[in-house]
Design an enzyme around this catalytic site. Structure first.
Site, mmCIF file in Angstrom:
data_model
loop_
_atom_site.group_PDB
_atom_site.id
_atom_site.type_symbol
_atom_site.label_atom_id
_atom_site.label_comp_id
_atom_site.label_asym_id
_atom_site.label_seq_id
_atom_site.Cartn_x
_atom_site.Cartn_y
_atom_site.Cartn_z
ATOM 1 N N ARG A 101 0.693 -1.146 -0.147
ATOM 2 C CA ARG A 101 0.040 -0.178 0.085
ATOM 3 C C ARG A 101 0.969 1.249 0.075
ATOM 4 O O ARG A 101 2.122 1.629 0.838
ATOM 5 C CB ARG A 101 -0.648 -0.125 0.820
ATOM 6 C CG ARG A 101 -1.489 1.271 1.676
ATOM 7 C CD ARG A 101 -2.957 1.018 2.136
ATOM 8 N NE ARG A 101 -4.200 0.470 1.508
ATOM 9 C CZ ARG A 101 -5.198 0.788 1.908
ATOM 10 N NH1 ARG A 101 -5.716 1.272 3.091
ATOM 11 N NH2 ARG A 101 -6.658 -0.324 1.346
ATOM 12 N N HIS A 128 -6.699 1.188 -7.086
ATOM 13 C CA HIS A 128 -6.997 0.644 -6.616
ATOM 14 C C HIS A 128 -7.564 -1.273 -6.733
ATOM 15 O O HIS A 128 -8.724 -1.387 -6.305
ATOM 16 C CB HIS A 128 -7.949 0.504 -4.721
ATOM 17 C CG HIS A 128 -8.555 0.328 -3.243
ATOM 18 N ND1 HIS A 128 -7.393 -0.959 -3.000
ATOM 19 C CD2 HIS A 128 -9.065 0.278 -2.559
ATOM 20 C CE1 HIS A 128 -7.722 -1.081 -1.775
ATOM 21 N NE2 HIS A 128 -8.722 -0.356 -1.426
ATOM 22 N N GLN A 131 -9.518 -4.067 -4.231
ATOM 23 C CA GLN A 131 -11.387 -3.375 -3.845
ATOM 24 C C GLN A 131 -11.976 -3.560 -4.892
ATOM 25 O O GLN A 131 -13.589 -4.464 -4.798
ATOM 26 C CB GLN A 131 -11.155 -1.342 -3.453
ATOM 27 C CG GLN A 131 -12.720 -1.481 -2.862
ATOM 28 C CD GLN A 131 -12.729 -2.133 -1.709
ATOM 29 O OE1 GLN A 131 -11.791 -1.296 -0.511
ATOM 30 N NE2 GLN A 131 -14.279 -2.401 -2.188
ATOM 31 N N ASP A 220 -16.912 7.080 -2.498
ATOM 32 C CA ASP A 220 -16.114 7.021 -1.597
ATOM 33 C C ASP A 220 -15.559 8.407 -0.914
ATOM 34 O O ASP A 220 -16.597 9.128 -1.276
ATOM 35 C CB ASP A 220 -14.988 6.787 -2.681
ATOM 36 C CG ASP A 220 -13.721 6.582 -2.009
ATOM 37 O OD1 ASP A 220 -13.779 5.527 -0.586
ATOM 38 O OD2 ASP A 220 -12.539 6.048 -1.946
ATOM 39 N N CYS A 260 -16.482 1.341 -0.792
ATOM 40 C CA CYS A 260 -15.534 0.836 -0.154
ATOM 41 C C CYS A 260 -14.955 1.048 1.655
ATOM 42 O O CYS A 260 -14.107 -0.456 2.380
ATOM 43 C CB CYS A 260 -14.154 0.838 -1.199
ATOM 44 S SG CYS A 260 -13.773 2.929 -1.428
ATOM 45 N N ARG A 288 -14.040 -8.664 0.349
ATOM 46 C CA ARG A 288 -12.628 -8.302 0.558
ATOM 47 C C ARG A 288 -11.642 -9.545 0.376
ATOM 48 O O ARG A 288 -10.513 -10.144 -0.093
ATOM 49 C CB ARG A 288 -11.833 -7.386 0.954
ATOM 50 C CG ARG A 288 -12.471 -6.391 0.667
ATOM 51 C CD ARG A 288 -12.144 -4.940 -0.131
ATOM 52 N NE ARG A 288 -10.059 -5.414 -0.372
ATOM 53 C CZ ARG A 288 -9.639 -4.685 0.087
ATOM 54 N NH1 ARG A 288 -10.487 -3.333 0.413
ATOM 55 N NH2 ARG A 288 -8.245 -4.655 -0.735
HETATM 56 N N1 CP Z 1 -11.122 -0.161 1.463
HETATM 57 C C1 CP Z 1 -9.947 -0.309 2.029
HETATM 58 O O1 CP Z 1 -8.425 -0.701 1.561
HETATM 59 O O2 CP Z 1 -10.123 -0.162 3.211
HETATM 60 P P1 CP Z 1 -8.940 0.112 4.782
HETATM 61 O O3 CP Z 1 -8.152 1.242 4.728
HETATM 62 O O4 CP Z 1 -9.465 -0.397 5.955
HETATM 63 O O5 CP Z 1 -7.764 -1.483 4.238
HETATM 64 N N1 NVA Z 2 -9.833 6.468 -1.801
HETATM 65 C C1 NVA Z 2 -9.563 6.882 -0.674
HETATM 66 C C2 NVA Z 2 -9.706 4.782 -0.235
HETATM 67 C C3 NVA Z 2 -9.327 4.131 1.071
HETATM 68 C C4 NVA Z 2 -9.772 2.897 0.857
HETATM 69 C C5 NVA Z 2 -8.221 6.975 -0.232
HETATM 70 O O1 NVA Z 2 -7.373 6.290 -1.120
HETATM 71 O O2 NVA Z 2 -8.113 6.953 0.986
#
Ligand code: CP
Ligand code: NVA
Length: 303
Positions: A101, A128, A131, A220, A260, A288
């Site tokens: 990440r 992502h 997701q 989102d 998400c 997920r």
């Molecule tokens: N939706 C998602 O990726 O959640 P987290 O940021 O909690 O991993």
């Molecule tokens: N768009 C959001 C998604 C979090 C799961 C972010 O990048 O923070």
């Protein structure tokens, strides 16, 4: 599929992954052992916070008979200046797959280019994909067939929106994005999606038009991780894009509402909608686990 960095990496295997996810979900629900990754290890590097991604990958590896390690850059030597390429090379000698990440998509690519094991994008500023795999599994479960469906995404044209555009193009679902000017999805992603899509992709400014007759309404956060400096400005600008009861009345009566998560209740989505009868957000969150187990099996055991 060598890595899963973009939804496009899964283009040719998407139905195999979704079918495997359903099969693994069924086995897990029935208590049938499915240790397809016995003795395999997954290294997970998180530059940003996470609840769902971290827990679902870790639990997923346990259920598959393997093991996951949580690695924070502030504890790794990366935090003291070791390069991402050296980190990739070293981790590849120990683990069978790396989940990352990252803040920057280009750093994600650098890790993948230097790793000799598969790399999974656990979110970056552009995409992502994990997701969206879970989202497609959820839509398939709730609506059976992607053909003739319309997904409306309302809000910021961010990483989740970008991957949704690619995912919709791959499975042939029409997609309509309702977003303010200047916050449209990534141009290159749109171009790539339009090149492969047999379905429609439209970018609109008016949220009601975007949601009109939609089978799936998705939103989102307005402030993604990394955008915190723009919080006050964004919260004002995106206000007309809130997914509330009056907005979803423009969609089909039996539409499903997706997010998400994490949700900022009272901002991009109201309590009434996120807890309402059309919402599938917690089924979506559970998926997920199942979708990522399928992705890991595909990448690590070459099934
Ligand atoms: N939706 C998602 O990726 O959640 P987290 O940021 O909690 O991993
Ligand atoms: N768009 C959001 C998604 C979090 C799961 C972010 O990048 O923070």
């Amino acid at each position: 599929m060598k890595h899963l960095i973009s939804m496009l990496d899964a283009k040719d295997e998407i139905y195999e992954i979704l079918d495997l996810a359903s099969e693994l979900k069924d086995k897990q629900k029935k208590g049938i052992m499915h240790e397809l990754l016995k003795n395999k290890s997954l290294g997970m590097i998180f530059e940003k916070s996470s609840t769902r991604t971290r827990v679902s990958f870790e639990v997923g590896m346990t259920q598959l008979g393997g093991h996951a390690l949580y690695l924070s850059p502030k504890d790794l030597q990366m935090g003291r200046g070791e390069t991402i390429s050296d980190t990739a090379k070293v981790l590849s000698r120990f683990v069978d797959c790396i989940m990352y990440r990252a803040f920057e998509h280009k750093v994600m690519l650098e890790l993948a280019n230097n790793a000799t094991v598969p790399v999974i994008n656990g979110l970056d500023n552009i995409e992502h994909p994990c997701q969206i795999m879970a989202d497609l599994l959820t839509i398939k479960e709730k609506k059976k067939d992607f053909n003739k469906l319309k997904l409306a995404y309302v809000g910021d044209g961010n990483n989740v929106c970008n991957s949704l555009i690619l995912g919709s193009a791959i499975v042939g679902m029409d997609m309509s994005v309702g977003c303010p000017k200047g916050y449209e999805p990534n141009k290159e992603i749109l171009e790539k999606a339009k090149n492969i899509a047999k379905s429609e992709i439209e970018i609109l400014e008016n949220p009601e038009d975007a949601v009109k007759d939609a089978d799936v309404v998705y939103t989102d956060v307005w402030v993604s991780m990394g955008d915190e400096k723009e919080k006050a400005m964004r919260e004002k600008l995106f206000l007309p894009y809130q997914v509330n009861q009056s907005l979803i009345e423009n969609a089909k009566k039996d539409c499903i509402v997706m997010h998400c998560l994490p949700a900022h209740r009272g901002k991009e989505i109201t309590d009434e909608v996120v807890d309402g009868k059309n919402s599938v957000v917690f089924d979506q969150a559970e998926n997920r686990l199942h979708a990522q187990k399928a992705i890991m099996v595909k990448l690590m055991s070459h099934v």
